[in-house]
Design a protein around this motif. Structure first.
Motif, PDB file in Angstrom:
ATOM      1  N   ALA A 295     -66.168-134.356  14.928  1.00 25.18           N
ATOM      2  CA  ALA A 295     -64.615-135.166  14.185  1.00 25.18           C
ATOM      3  C   ALA A 295     -64.480-136.165  16.491  1.00 25.18           C
ATOM      4  N   LEU A 296     -64.393-135.362  16.571  1.00 24.61           N
ATOM      5  CA  LEU A 296     -65.315-136.579  18.556  1.00 24.61           C
ATOM      6  C   LEU A 296     -66.700-137.202  17.933  1.00 24.61           C
ATOM      7  N   HIS A 297     -67.443-136.668  18.031  1.00 23.32           N
ATOM      8  CA  HIS A 297     -68.590-138.229  16.964  1.00 23.32           C
ATOM      9  C   HIS A 297     -68.183-138.979  16.847  1.00 23.32           C
ATOM     10  N   GLN A 298     -67.621-138.385  15.930  1.00 25.56           N
ATOM     11  CA  GLN A 298     -67.420-139.757  14.713  1.00 25.56           C
ATOM     12  C   GLN A 298     -66.264-141.065  15.377  1.00 25.56           C
ATOM     13  N   ASN A 299     -66.005-140.683  16.633  1.00 24.29           N
ATOM     14  CA  ASN A 299     -64.787-140.989  17.363  1.00 24.29           C
ATOM     15  C   ASN A 299     -65.478-142.771  17.911  1.00 24.29           C
ATOM     16  N   GLU A 300     -64.990-143.128  18.245  1.00 26.28           N
ATOM     17  CA  GLU A 300     -65.562-144.146  19.428  1.00 26.28           C
ATOM     18  C   GLU A 300     -64.555-145.075  20.534  1.00 26.28           C
ATOM     19  N   GLU A 301     -65.061-145.573  21.774  1.00 27.57           N
ATOM     20  CA  GLU A 301     -64.712-145.582  22.931  1.00 27.57           C
ATOM     21  C   GLU A 301     -63.397-146.266  22.609  1.00 27.57           C
ATOM     22  N   GLY A 302     -63.662-146.586  21.775  1.00 27.75           N
ATOM     23  CA  GLY A 302     -62.439-148.024  21.501  1.00 27.75           C
ATOM     24  C   GLY A 302     -60.711-147.063  20.527  1.00 27.75           C
ATOM     25  N   SER A 303     -60.956-146.011  20.485  1.00 26.76           N
ATOM     26  CA  SER A 303     -60.519-145.294  19.457  1.00 26.76           C
ATOM     27  C   SER A 303     -59.053-144.154  20.094  1.00 26.76           C
ATOM     28  N   GLY A 304     -58.974-144.968  22.027  1.00 28.86           N
ATOM     29  CA  GLY A 304     -57.834-144.654  22.759  1.00 28.86           C
ATOM     30  C   GLY A 304     -57.984-142.807  22.211  1.00 28.86           C
ATOM     31  N   VAL A 305     -58.943-142.057  22.315  1.00 27.85           N
ATOM     32  CA  VAL A 305     -59.261-141.129  22.515  1.00 27.85           C
ATOM     33  C   VAL A 305     -60.487-140.894  23.605  1.00 27.85           C
ATOM     34  N   PRO A 306     -59.445-140.204  24.528  1.00 28.13           N
ATOM     35  CA  PRO A 306     -60.216-140.066  25.602  1.00 28.13           C
ATOM     36  C   PRO A 306     -61.760-138.448  26.200  1.00 28.13           C
ATOM     37  N   CYS A 307     -62.550-138.753  24.760  1.00 27.53           N
ATOM     38  CA  CYS A 307     -63.383-138.055  24.521  1.00 27.53           C
ATOM     39  C   CYS A 307     -63.992-137.118  25.669  1.00 27.53           C
ATOM     40  N   HIS A 308     -63.717-137.692  27.040  1.00 23.33           N
ATOM     41  CA  HIS A 308     -64.081-136.891  28.077  1.00 23.33           C
ATOM     42  C   HIS A 308     -63.540-135.705  28.370  1.00 23.33           C
ATOM     43  N   ARG A 309     -62.652-136.010  27.893  1.00 26.97           N
ATOM     44  CA  ARG A 309     -61.542-134.366  28.475  1.00 26.97           C
ATOM     45  C   ARG A 309     -62.171-133.254  27.824  1.00 26.97           C
ATOM     46  N   VAL A 310     -63.292-133.380  26.776  1.00 24.72           N
ATOM     47  CA  VAL A 310     -62.808-132.691  25.861  1.00 24.72           C
ATOM     48  C   VAL A 310     -64.649-132.021  26.178  1.00 24.72           C
ATOM     49  N   VAL A 311     -64.804-130.723  26.557  1.00 26.17           N
ATOM     50  CA  VAL A 311     -65.991-129.955  26.513  1.00 26.17           C
ATOM     51  C   VAL A 311     -66.297-128.776  25.688  1.00 26.17           C
ATOM     52  N   ASN A 312     -67.236-127.712  26.169  1.00 29.58           N
ATOM     53  CA  ASN A 312     -67.536-126.188  25.201  1.00 29.58           C
ATOM     54  C   ASN A 312     -66.951-125.717  26.356  1.00 29.58           C
ATOM     55  N   ARG A 313     -67.120-124.626  25.562  1.00 32.73           N
ATOM     56  CA  ARG A 313     -66.454-122.972  26.144  1.00 32.73           C
ATOM     57  C   ARG A 313     -66.810-122.868  27.517  1.00 32.73           C
ATOM     58  N   GLU A 314     -67.540-122.913  27.992  1.00 32.43           N
ATOM     59  CA  GLU A 314     -68.161-122.361  29.307  1.00 32.43           C
ATOM     60  C   GLU A 314     -67.345-124.018  30.559  1.00 32.43           C
ATOM     61  N   GLY A 315     -67.381-124.877  29.847  1.00 31.94           N
ATOM     62  CA  GLY A 315     -67.291-126.037  30.352  1.00 31.94           C
ATOM     63  C   GLY A 315     -67.874-127.010  30.685  1.00 31.94           C
ATOM     64  N   ARG A 316     -69.187-126.876  30.065  1.00 30.74           N
ATOM     65  CA  ARG A 316     -70.713-126.830  29.867  1.00 30.74           C
ATOM     66  C   ARG A 316     -70.371-128.530  28.765  1.00 30.74           C
ATOM     67  N   LEU A 317     -70.900-129.662  29.776  1.00 33.88           N
ATOM     68  CA  LEU A 317     -70.831-130.887  29.472  1.00 33.88           C
ATOM     69  C   LEU A 317     -71.563-130.973  27.920  1.00 33.88           C
ATOM     70  N   ALA A 318     -71.445-131.896  26.675  1.00 33.78           N
ATOM     71  CA  ALA A 318     -72.255-132.254  25.755  1.00 33.78           C
ATOM     72  C   ALA A 318     -73.425-132.303  26.370  1.00 33.78           C
ATOM     73  N   PRO A 319     -74.778-132.668  26.339  1.00 35.04           N
ATOM     74  CA  PRO A 319     -75.974-131.765  26.305  1.00 35.04           C
ATOM     75  C   PRO A 319     -76.979-133.729  26.475  1.00 35.04           C
ATOM     76  N   ASN A 320     -76.236-134.113  24.747  1.00 29.05           N
ATOM     77  CA  ASN A 320     -76.305-135.654  24.344  1.00 29.05           C
ATOM     78  C   ASN A 320     -75.004-136.568  23.393  1.00 29.05           C
ATOM     79  N   PHE A 321     -73.975-135.777  24.641  1.00 27.95           N
ATOM     80  CA  PHE A 321     -72.837-136.905  24.789  1.00 27.95           C
ATOM     81  C   PHE A 321     -73.421-138.459  24.278  1.00 27.95           C
ATOM     82  N   ALA A 322     -72.239-138.853  23.551  1.00 27.56           N
ATOM     83  CA  ALA A 322     -72.896-139.751  22.455  1.00 27.56           C
ATOM     84  C   ALA A 322     -73.029-141.471  23.290  1.00 27.56           C
ATOM     85  N   PHE A 323     -71.834-142.107  23.979  1.00 30.69           N
ATOM     86  CA  PHE A 323     -72.130-143.059  24.161  1.00 30.69           C
ATOM     87  C   PHE A 323     -72.780-143.428  25.408  1.00 30.69           C
TER      88      PHE A 323
END
Length: 104
Positions: free
Chosen positions: A45-73
DNA sequence: TATTTGACGATTT
DNA sequence: CAAATCGCCAAAT
């Protein structure tokens, strides 16, 4: 058109409510929406999301608090920079300190 | 319709 | 900690 919103939309609404300086995990979002095993779909769902969608996707991380290795934008580097600017602590280059920044 | 893919989670090796 | 393995489920091919 049915009365239920797409899982995606529910994810967006929840992520928009994450306060500044806090983060949520994919699994938490899935559980909060009543789908404890949908962590992958949350990621989609978040990958389909775009920067302009108003969703602060940078505040979502995996269960360890690890940042996504291939974060989209911009890559996890940009995500980390934003989180640091919001006051989120990092225990490592790619790990958020969940014990202080994980929003319940 | 079957197979593969994936911004995940948990456990084991 | 890294890699392998299994479970989960929608979307893409």
């Amino acid at each position: 058109m049915t009365t239920d919103f797409s899982f995606k939309e529910q994810v967006y609404e929840l992520v928009k409510k994450i306060p500044r300086g806090k983060v949520l995990t994919y699994g938490q979002i899935a559980q909060a929406l009543g789908r404890p095993r949908w962590s992958r779909q949350v990621g989609w769902a978040l990958h389909q999301n775009e920067e302009g969608s108003g969703v602060p996707c940078h505040r979502v991380v995996n269960r360890e608090g690890r940042l996504a290795p291939n974060f989209a934008f911009d890559g996890w580097k940009e995500q980390r920079r934003r989180l640091l600017e919001e006051g989120v602590e990092f225990s490592d280059e790619m790990h958020v300190d969940l014990s202080h920044s994980l929003q319940k």
